[in-house]
Scaffold this motif. Structure first.
Motif, PDB file in Angstrom:
ATOM      1  N   ARG A  99       4.118   3.519   5.536  1.00 17.49           N
ATOM      2  CA  ARG A  99       1.934   4.004   5.256  1.00 17.49           C
ATOM      3  C   ARG A  99       1.233   3.754   6.082  1.00 17.49           C
ATOM      4  N   ASN A 154       1.464   2.314  -7.996  1.00 22.34           N
ATOM      5  CA  ASN A 154       1.461   2.754  -7.273  1.00 22.34           C
ATOM      6  C   ASN A 154       0.874   4.664  -7.483  1.00 22.34           C
ATOM      7  N   ASN A 155       1.186   5.347  -7.186  1.00 25.43           N
ATOM      8  CA  ASN A 155       0.396   6.466  -7.642  1.00 25.43           C
ATOM      9  C   ASN A 155       1.435   6.933  -8.471  1.00 25.43           C
ATOM     10  N   ALA A 156       2.509   6.906  -8.356  1.00 26.46           N
ATOM     11  CA  ALA A 156       3.502   7.381  -9.672  1.00 26.46           C
ATOM     12  C   ALA A 156       3.672   7.496 -10.482  1.00 26.46           C
ATOM     13  N   ILE A 182       6.645  16.245  -3.870  1.00 26.51           N
ATOM     14  CA  ILE A 182       5.506  15.116  -2.665  1.00 26.51           C
ATOM     15  C   ILE A 182       6.890  14.393  -2.573  1.00 26.51           C
ATOM     16  N   PHE A 186       9.572  12.709  -6.052  1.00 27.58           N
ATOM     17  CA  PHE A 186       7.357  12.652  -6.720  1.00 27.58           C
ATOM     18  C   PHE A 186       8.510  14.091  -7.155  1.00 27.58           C
ATOM     19  N   VAL A 227      -3.102  18.877 -10.198  1.00 27.02           N
ATOM     20  CA  VAL A 227      -2.204  18.241  -9.345  1.00 27.02           C
ATOM     21  C   VAL A 227      -3.174  18.613  -7.835  1.00 27.02           C
ATOM     22  N   HIS A 228      -3.014  17.357  -7.325  1.00 29.15           N
ATOM     23  CA  HIS A 228      -3.572  18.428  -5.858  1.00 29.15           C
ATOM     24  C   HIS A 228      -1.827  18.616  -5.653  1.00 29.15           C
ATOM     25  N   SER A 230      -0.720  18.420  -2.462  1.00 26.52           N
ATOM     26  CA  SER A 230      -0.417  17.592  -1.050  1.00 26.52           C
ATOM     27  C   SER A 230      -0.151  18.029   0.015  1.00 26.52           C
ATOM     28  N   ASP A 260      -4.063  14.051 -10.311  1.00 21.53           N
ATOM     29  CA  ASP A 260      -3.377  13.610  -9.934  1.00 21.53           C
ATOM     30  C   ASP A 260      -4.035  14.164  -8.033  1.00 21.53           C
ATOM     31  N   GLY A 262      -3.635  12.432  -5.412  1.00 21.73           N
ATOM     32  CA  GLY A 262      -3.022  12.491  -3.802  1.00 21.73           C
ATOM     33  C   GLY A 262      -2.898  11.146  -2.903  1.00 21.73           C
ATOM     34  N   SER A 294      -2.952   6.777  -4.750  1.00 21.81           N
ATOM     35  CA  SER A 294      -2.422   6.393  -3.457  1.00 21.81           C
ATOM     36  C   SER A 294      -3.563   5.471  -3.074  1.00 21.81           C
ATOM     37  N   ASP A 296      -2.305   3.999  -0.266  1.00 22.72           N
ATOM     38  CA  ASP A 296      -1.794   3.199   1.011  1.00 22.72           C
ATOM     39  C   ASP A 296      -1.780   4.470   1.402  1.00 22.72           C
ATOM     40  N   LYS A 297      -2.400   5.696   1.014  1.00 24.87           N
ATOM     41  CA  LYS A 297      -2.694   6.889   2.255  1.00 24.87           C
ATOM     42  C   LYS A 297      -3.633   7.056   3.114  1.00 24.87           C
ATOM     43  N   ALA A 304      -0.658   1.385  -3.579  1.00 23.44           N
ATOM     44  CA  ALA A 304      -0.839   1.010  -5.348  1.00 23.44           C
ATOM     45  C   ALA A 304      -1.070   2.258  -5.757  1.00 23.44           C
TER      46      ALA A 304
HETATM   47  C1  LIG Z   1       2.241  11.316  -2.939  1.00 25.19           C
HETATM   48  C2  LIG Z   1       1.075  11.607  -3.860  1.00 25.19           C
HETATM   49  C3  LIG Z   1       2.312  11.087  -4.939  1.00 25.19           C
HETATM   50  C4  LIG Z   1       2.652   9.785  -5.608  1.00 25.19           C
HETATM   51  O1  LIG Z   1       1.928   9.069  -5.157  1.00 25.19           O
HETATM   52  P1  LIG Z   1       2.966   7.102  -4.408  1.00 25.19           P
HETATM   53  O2  LIG Z   1       1.510   6.246  -4.043  1.00 25.19           O
HETATM   54  O3  LIG Z   1       3.744   7.844  -3.618  1.00 25.19           O
HETATM   55  O4  LIG Z   1       4.109   6.880  -5.678  1.00 25.19           O
HETATM   56  C5  LIG Z   1       2.128  11.035  -6.755  1.00 25.19           C
HETATM   57  N1  LIG Z   1       0.649  12.862  -6.272  1.00 25.19           N
HETATM   58  C6  LIG Z   1       0.361  13.053  -5.165  1.00 25.19           C
HETATM   59  C7  LIG Z   1      -0.151  14.678  -5.574  1.00 25.19           C
HETATM   60  C8  LIG Z   1       0.833  13.277  -3.904  1.00 25.19           C
HETATM   61  O5  LIG Z   1      -0.010  13.188  -2.991  1.00 25.19           O
END
Ligand SMILES: *Cc1c(COP(=O)(O)O)cnc(C)c1O
Length: 472
Positions: A99, A154-156, A182, A186, A227-228, A230, A260, A262, A294, A296-297, A304
């Motif tokens: 990433r 992380n975001n999960a 995703i 996830f 939820v986005h 993504s 969420d 993303g 997230s 690191d996106k 994180a």
């Molecule tokens: C990428 C993503 C996640 C997962 O995030 P991580 O940081 O990889 O755990 C969850 N929800 C959405 C909408 C995402 O785009």
């Protein structure tokens, strides 16, 4: 010469240990590594002799070169498994390649905190125990406008913590169009189940209306979840409920709205010619109670899961025992704080956070970069047709799936080698280079290759083209 003689020629382990080439290796590498390499090469040799029915002279030569082969094996065995690679794919937030890259100041801080003690959980003013979250809380508030914040692994895990805190054994209402997967592991429904929330999906795949949420709300409702989506889009006859509307419904029924989002975009990137991706600030302004994203996106920091929003809910999350299991470490905090500091000045962020810099890189800069790399590669005089071509890069990491960023790539069409072999050799080079194969050509997208990596790319091409192209 016959097989029997060959078998007799196989050196003993003790003999090899006295060979000067091997002795040299013993100074640099652990004995176990050396013994393993010797055994591995001897096994290989025995197998070769067993299989052979002609060309015994070749095997004789092979035996003579055994110490060199062992030395090579020792060096290889001692290489790190996790390696730096060069990303020539043009996909910026490449999940398989780690990433986001960290900004220089973040890298420096991580090294500093790694080498010395820190006030990770120590309040220097009060001289007593402090909170690891305090280092980024204020900054996150300043940048996003949120009341409070907490950061987890992380975001999960962030989504899991939110649902486990606000909707355990209660119903979480989500639009059917947002029950997405995703990147492999996830899946929104699976994460919801793990958190103990009861999933209630409303609407249909392409359309969800305000009444769908309103009709589903009852005394068992924990949260309204948005939820986005993504990494995919539904086109055509679609409708979803906007944030403002959802927040209004939540307020009227006294149910918190959580999102969420993303990717965690903190700058409106449409100003820089990119597709508009909802920003964290927009969601906070819309009045959403809790939001996660997230690190690191598109934010361009360390891995994180950042949660921001209303203090009363964040405080509850801090007390949830799950938080301890998914807490961030000091390196993440160090990198995140430094990355967030760069956001205090948008221009600084654009120029110093690698992910954002690569995403907003203009075509003129890409042209300059491709010209420079093209010149270096043509100077090599390799057996290939080389051109600069127009191509498209991608953001990656599930962000802006429809965006195709115009870019410049070096196209290599080898003359005496098939392109798959070239791709493989670059991938297996000591500094691996990950490329794209497109219609029988190899592409190097200059967007994700830094100029400081050009020297390695050129060296690698020189080396792999020099190899015999017969078989591998
Ligand atoms: C990428 C993503 C996640 C997962 O995030 P991580 O940081 O990889 O755990 C969850 N929800 C959405 C909408 C995402 O785009």
């Amino acid at each position: 010469m016959n097989k029997g003689e060959l078998f007799k020629k196989i050196p003993k382990v003790d003999e090899l240990l006295e060979n000067s080439i091997i002795i040299e290796q013993m100074e640099a590498y652990p004995r176990v590594t050396i013994l393993e390499a010797i055994r591995k090469e001897l096994d290989k040799l025995r197998e070769i002799i067993k299989q052979a029915d002609s060309e015994f002279e070749k095997i004789d030569t092979y035996i003579a070169s055994l110490p060199n082969k062992i030395a090579y094996e020792i060096v290889k065995a001692n290489e790190s498994h996790l390696k730096r690679v060069i990303n020539a794919t043009g996909t910026i937030v490449h999940t398989n390649l780690g990433r986001s890259l960290l900004a220089e100041s973040a890298v420096k801080k991580v090294a500093e905190v790694a080498q010395g003690y820190s006030n990770l959980e120590y309040n220097l003013e009060a001289g007593k125990r402090g909170s690891r979250y305090s280092h980024v809380e204020e900054l996150l508030g300043k940048i996003t406008g949120a009341e409070s914040a907490i950061v987890v692994n992380n975001n999960a895990s962030a989504v899991m913590l939110i649902l486990s805190t606000l909707s355990k054994n209660k119903e979480a209402i989500v639009s059917r169009g947002e029950l997405v997967e995703i990147g492999g592991s996830f899946r929104v429904p699976a994460v919801m189940e793990q958190s103990g929330a009861k999933l209630v999906d409303v609407g249909t795949t392409n359309k969800t209306h305000p009444e769908d949420y309103i009709e589903a709300i009852n005394e068992e409702t924990g949260v309204l979840l948005k939820v986005h989506t993504s990494n995919y889009r539904i086109m055509g006859f679609t409708e979803s409920v906007g944030l403002d509307e959802l927040v209004k419904i939540g307020r009227e029924h006294n149910v918190p709205v959580v999102e969420d989002i993303g990717s965690g975009v903190l700058i409106d990137l449409s100003k820089y010619g990119l597709e508009h991706e909802p920003t964290v600030q927009e969601s906070i302004e819309a009045g959403i109670e809790i939001l996660s994203f997230s690190g690191d996106k598109l934010l361009g920091g360390p891995q994180a899961g950042i949660i921001v929003g209303k203090k009363e809910y964040i405080d509850k999350m801090k007390k949830n025992p799950l938080t301890r299991a998914i807490r961030i470490d000091k390196f993440t905090i160090a990198a995140l704080e430094e990355t967030l500091k760069l956001y205090l000045d948008e221009e600084v962020a654009i120029n110093s956070i690698p992910t954002i810099k690569m995403a907003t890189m203009g075509i003129q800069k890409l042209e300059e970069k491709s010209n420079e790399l093209f010149k270096l590669i043509t100077e090599l005089d390799i057996a290939a047709k080389i051109e600069i071509v127009d191509q498209v890069s991608q953001i990656g990491g599930g962000a802006m799936p429809m965006s195709e960023l115009p870019t410049k790539a070096i196209e290599i069409r080898p003359e005496n080698m098939n392109v798959a072999l070239l791709e493989k050799r670059l991938r297996n080079y000591k500094n691996p280079i990950i490329t794209r194969v497109y219609k029988n050509t190899l592409l190097l997208d200059v967007r994700t290759i830094s100029e400081s990596e050009y020297k390695i790319v050129v060296e690698a091409l020189g080396t792999v083209f020099k190899k015999e192209s017969s078989y591998e």
